[in-house]
Motif scaffolding. Structure first.
Motif, short mmCIF file in Angstrom:
data_model
loop_
_atom_site.label_atom_id
_atom_site.label_comp_id
_atom_site.label_asym_id
_atom_site.label_seq_id
_atom_site.Cartn_x
_atom_site.Cartn_y
_atom_site.Cartn_z
N GLU A 140 0.83 -1.20 0.00
CA GLU A 140 0.00 0.00 0.00
C GLU A 140 0.86 1.25 0.00
OE1 GLU A 140 -4.24 1.20 1.84
OE2 GLU A 140 -2.91 0.12 3.20
N ALA A 141 0.40 2.26 -0.74
CA ALA A 141 1.10 3.55 -0.77
C ALA A 141 0.05 4.65 -0.95
CB ALA A 141 2.12 3.58 -1.90
N PHE A 142 0.39 5.82 -0.45
CA PHE A 142 -0.51 6.97 -0.47
C PHE A 142 0.20 8.17 -1.10
CE2 PHE A 142 -1.40 4.31 3.16
CZ PHE A 142 -2.78 4.22 3.20
N TYR A 143 -0.54 8.91 -1.93
CA TYR A 143 -0.05 10.17 -2.49
C TYR A 143 -1.07 11.24 -2.11
CZ TYR A 143 1.61 13.69 -5.75
OH TYR A 143 2.09 14.86 -6.29
N VAL A 144 -0.61 12.28 -1.41
CA VAL A 144 -1.53 13.33 -0.95
C VAL A 144 -1.77 14.32 -2.09
CG1 VAL A 144 -1.92 15.15 0.76
CG2 VAL A 144 -0.65 13.08 1.42
N LEU A 145 -3.04 14.44 -2.46
CA LEU A 145 -3.44 15.40 -3.50
C LEU A 145 -3.77 16.76 -2.90
CD1 LEU A 145 -5.80 13.08 -5.58
CD2 LEU A 145 -3.53 13.88 -6.25
N ASP A 146 -4.55 16.77 -1.82
CA ASP A 146 -4.98 18.01 -1.15
C ASP A 146 -5.06 17.77 0.34
OD1 ASP A 146 -5.65 19.60 -3.51
OD2 ASP A 146 -7.42 18.32 -3.72
N GLY A 147 -4.72 18.79 1.13
CA GLY A 147 -4.91 18.73 2.56
C GLY A 147 -3.66 18.31 3.31
N ALA A 148 -3.86 18.04 4.59
CA ALA A 148 -2.76 17.63 5.48
C ALA A 148 -3.22 16.40 6.26
CB ALA A 148 -2.38 18.76 6.43
N PHE A 149 -2.35 15.42 6.32
CA PHE A 149 -2.66 14.15 6.97
C PHE A 149 -1.56 13.79 7.94
CE2 PHE A 149 -5.03 14.15 3.08
CZ PHE A 149 -6.22 13.51 3.39
N GLU A 150 -1.96 13.17 9.03
CA GLU A 150 -0.99 12.56 9.94
C GLU A 150 -1.00 11.06 9.65
OE1 GLU A 150 -0.26 13.45 14.37
OE2 GLU A 150 -1.60 11.71 14.32
N PHE A 151 0.16 10.55 9.27
CA PHE A 151 0.32 9.13 8.99
C PHE A 151 1.09 8.47 10.11
CE2 PHE A 151 -0.67 10.41 4.71
CZ PHE A 151 -1.27 9.29 4.14
N GLY A 152 0.65 7.30 10.50
CA GLY A 152 1.40 6.44 11.40
C GLY A 152 1.78 5.20 10.63
N VAL A 153 3.08 4.93 10.55
CA VAL A 153 3.57 3.72 9.88
C VAL A 153 4.56 3.07 10.83
CG1 VAL A 153 4.74 2.76 7.87
CG2 VAL A 153 3.26 4.75 7.59
N GLY A 154 4.19 1.88 11.36
CA GLY A 154 5.02 1.27 12.38
C GLY A 154 5.07 2.18 13.58
N SER A 155 6.27 2.45 14.10
CA SER A 155 6.41 3.32 15.27
C SER A 155 6.61 4.79 14.91
CB SER A 155 7.59 2.84 16.13
OG SER A 155 8.78 2.91 15.37
N GLU A 156 6.61 5.10 13.61
CA GLU A 156 6.85 6.48 13.17
C GLU A 156 5.56 7.20 12.84
OE1 GLU A 156 9.71 6.79 10.04
OE2 GLU A 156 11.09 5.39 10.99
N THR A 157 5.53 8.51 13.15
CA THR A 157 4.42 9.38 12.80
C THR A 157 4.97 10.52 11.98
OG1 THR A 157 3.30 8.83 14.86
CG2 THR A 157 2.56 10.80 13.74
N ILE A 193 -4.66 6.28 -3.34
CA ILE A 193 -4.20 5.10 -2.62
C ILE A 193 -3.98 3.99 -3.63
CG2 ILE A 193 -4.67 3.46 -0.77
CD1 ILE A 193 -6.71 5.51 0.35
N VAL A 194 -2.76 3.44 -3.63
CA VAL A 194 -2.40 2.35 -4.53
C VAL A 194 -2.20 1.09 -3.69
CG1 VAL A 194 -0.74 1.51 -6.23
CG2 VAL A 194 -1.15 3.96 -6.01
N ASN A 195 -2.84 0.01 -4.12
CA ASN A 195 -2.65 -1.30 -3.49
C ASN A 195 -2.28 -2.31 -4.55
OD1 ASN A 195 -5.25 -0.05 -1.80
ND2 ASN A 195 -3.63 -0.90 -0.56
N ALA A 196 -1.29 -3.15 -4.25
CA ALA A 196 -0.88 -4.17 -5.20
C ALA A 196 -0.75 -5.51 -4.47
CB ALA A 196 0.46 -3.79 -5.85
N PRO A 197 -1.33 -6.57 -4.98
CA PRO A 197 -2.12 -6.62 -6.21
C PRO A 197 -3.50 -5.98 -6.10
CG PRO A 197 -2.13 -8.78 -5.18
CD PRO A 197 -1.19 -7.91 -4.36
N GLY A 198 -3.98 -5.70 -4.89
CA GLY A 198 -5.19 -4.91 -4.73
C GLY A 198 -6.46 -5.68 -4.41
N THR A 199 -6.45 -6.99 -4.56
CA THR A 199 -7.68 -7.76 -4.36
C THR A 199 -8.28 -7.54 -2.98
OG1 THR A 199 -6.73 -9.42 -5.83
CG2 THR A 199 -8.66 -10.08 -4.56
N LEU A 200 -7.44 -7.54 -1.94
CA LEU A 200 -7.93 -7.34 -0.57
C LEU A 200 -8.68 -6.01 -0.47
CD1 LEU A 200 -5.84 -7.73 2.68
CD2 LEU A 200 -7.25 -5.74 2.30
#
Length: 147
Positions: free
Chosen positions: A45-62, A93-100
């Motif tokens: 999974e990967a995210f590309y921000v088009l507009d706005g501001a987001f707080e992401f948590g990935v593992g122990s990092e924010t 939001i991109v998911n590969a292969p994406g079925t889930l």
């Protein structure tokens, strides 16, 4: 339908064909909205921000991500995001292969009229039990706070 609403997020499929090898959605995320922390082995999974501001948590990092920022989630890592702005924000939001994610979004979400581009008003509360069960059925584990 190509558009679903779940947990304060309007999800519109741009690519959902299994033979493409990936799923691509545009997500319109209401202020304060975002999924509970979750992890899954079946989709990258990967995210590309088009507009706005987001707080992401990935593992122990924010980290804070704004328009033009890219956030990659290593396979199986616990992750979450939240719109920290006052207005709806947009993500690719991109998911590969994406079925889930194709299955999860379309089974857990409420179908919206084709081409819907605005969040429902007022925003309905999330059906947490449904999200958890559909997630479980599709191999997505939600990490909920301990009571």
């Amino acid at each position: 339908t190509d558009t679903y609403f779940l947990a304060g997020i309007l999800v519109r499929f741009l690519v959902r064909e299994p033979d493409a090898g990936y799923c691509l959605v545009e997500a319109l995320v209401g202020p304060g909205a975002g999924p509970p922390p979750n992890r899954h082995q079946a989709d990258d999974e990967a995210f590309y921000v088009l507009d706005g501001a987001f707080e992401f948590g990935v593992g122990s990092e924010t980290r804070i991500a704004k328009a033009g920022d890219f956030v990659r989630v290593p396979n199986g890592e616990v992750h979450t995001f939240r719109n920290i702005g006052q207005e709806p924000g947009r993500l690719l939001i991109v998911n590969a292969p994406g079925t889930l994610h194709v299955n999860f979004f379309s089974q857990a979400g409420d179908p919206m009229p084709p081409g819907a581009k605005e969040l429902p008003s007022p925003l309905p509360p999330p059906d947490v039990a449904r999200l958890l069960e559909v997630g479980r059925q599709n191999g997505m584990e939600f990490i909920l706070p301990q009571r």
